[in-house]
Enzyme design. Structure first.
Site, PDB file in Angstrom:
ATOM      1  N   LYS A   1       0.843  -1.205   0.000  1.00 28.07           N
ATOM      2  CA  LYS A   1       0.000   0.000   0.000  1.00 28.07           C
ATOM      3  C   LYS A   1       0.879   1.256   0.000  1.00 28.07           C
ATOM      4  CE  LYS A   1      -3.822  -2.495   2.041  1.00 28.07           C
ATOM      5  NZ  LYS A   1      -4.624  -2.883   3.201  1.00 28.07           N
TER       6      LYS A   1
ATOM      7  N   GLN B   1      -4.583  -1.380   9.363  1.00 23.20           N
ATOM      8  CA  GLN B   1      -4.526  -2.728   8.786  1.00 23.20           C
ATOM      9  C   GLN B   1      -5.146  -3.745   9.750  1.00 23.20           C
ATOM     10  OE1 GLN B   1      -3.328  -3.495   5.592  1.00 23.20           O
ATOM     11  NE2 GLN B   1      -4.255  -5.475   6.054  1.00 23.20           N
TER      12      GLN B   1
ATOM     13  N   ASP C   1     -10.919   2.982   3.792  1.00 22.59           N
ATOM     14  CA  ASP C   1     -11.359   1.592   3.593  1.00 22.59           C
ATOM     15  C   ASP C   1     -12.873   1.485   3.411  1.00 22.59           C
ATOM     16  OD1 ASP C   1      -9.307  -0.280   3.392  1.00 22.59           O
ATOM     17  OD2 ASP C   1      -8.913  -0.278   5.543  1.00 22.59           O
TER      18      ASP C   1
END
Ligand code: NDP
Length: 285
Positions: A53, A97, A120
């Site tokens: 990422k 995460q 997200d």
């Protein structure tokens, strides 16, 4: 014989779109979009995802900030870190995460991220927005799947779409996105009676379970489009999907490989979401 939907190539296209957009944003707003990535502990898979990422953000020319926090960090300290980033006018997107260590309540952490920085798309207000059909951040994997379907020009209107798996991060949101495109959507899960029969009704089959080879060729309608979200390790430690590629590929019209399918698209769509957060952030300040 199934044609491959090349997620790696398509993700490059998406990342290049973002890369082309960043200089114009910087010229207009005086700074580049900035993504903050938080990882807690040393889960090796999470470390790989986070690295990819951050690498993708660097490729597109965006700023990124990586916070590597110890696995024994308290929930309170993590929430404090999120609060600092929520208030930071130079941070546009915040990604924590998952999974988090067991002593930390994931739901509390997701809820703590400012809705407009939720790259997200997991925050309850973004989830509600998706289901109410409002303009909001869409979770990266489902967004990537839709981009893949669009790339092959498949008409979804009136088609039967089956989604196997009903998680909040993949199954449910992708089902809603397919519904928005006027597909007739069925969601299958671990208690579905005859999974083969349900899958065989699909013109478009999305499998997001986490069980290697769960869906085999005999469960696929000839000519179906097959999207394999699964990321599993087989007995030899090789990455593989939820679909048994060898038997599924000859039956399908289009199919995503693992690796090189949905995985890279998830990261590319994260870059798109960071831009979207940056733009809503500009409006907010
Ligand atoms: P979850 O574990 O959250 O959900 C799995 C779902 O599969 C559940 O809804 C479960 O049903 C269902 N399921 C389990 N066993 C069966 C079965 N035998 N038949 C039918 N359904 C079953 O997983 P995620 O959605 O988070 O992830 C799914 C997979 O996708 C994983 O391999 C994950 O690594 C991968 N993934 C890949 C991403 C990418 O970028 N490529 C991104 C995110 C995930 P029930 O609800 O009844 O328990």
């Amino acid at each position: 014989m199934g044609q491959i939907i090349d997620g790696k190539a398509l993700s490059q296209v998406v990342k290049d779109e973002v890369k082309a957009e960043v200089p114009a944003l910087e010229a207009k707003y005086g700074r580049k979009p900035c993504l903050a990535v938080i990882i807690v502990g040393e889960n090796p898979a999470s470390q790989v995802y986070v690295r990819n990422k951050v690498k993708a953000a660097a490729y597109t020319g965006m700023e990124s900030r990586l916070f590597e926090l110890p696995s024994d960090i308290s929930e309170e300290a993590l929430l404090q870190q999120i609060a600092i980033l929520n208030d930071d006018p130079l941070t546009d997107g915040i990604l924590v995460q998952l999974p988090l260590p067991g002593h930390i309540d994931e739901e509390k952490v997701i809820d703590a991220i400012a809705r407009e920085k939720d790259v997200d798309g997991f925050h309850p207000l973004n989830v509600a927005g998706l289901w109410l059909g409002k303009d909001c951040i869409v979770p990266c994997t489902p967004a990537g799947i839709m981009r893949m379907l669009d790339s092959i020009g498949v008409e979804l209107k009136g088609k039967n779409a089956v989604v196997v798996g009903r998680s909040n991060i993949v199954g449910k949101p992708v089902a809603k996105l397919l519904l928005d495109r006027n597909a007739t959507v069925t969601i299958a899960h671990s208690r579905t009676g005859d999974l083969g029969e349900v899958c065989r009704s699909a013109d478009v089959l999305v499998v997001a379970v986490g069980k290697a080879g769960l869906v085999t060729g005999d469960m696929i309608k000839p000519g179906a489009v097959v999207i394999d979200v699964g990321m599993n390790r087989n007995a030899e430690g090789k990455l593989c999907g939820d679909v048994d590629y060898a038997s599924a590929e000859p039956v399908s019209s289009w199919i995503t490989p693992v690796p090189g399918g949905v995985g890279p698209m998830t990261i590319a769509m994260l870059m798109k979401n960071t831009i979207a957060c940056f733009l809503s952030h500009q409006k907010a300040y």
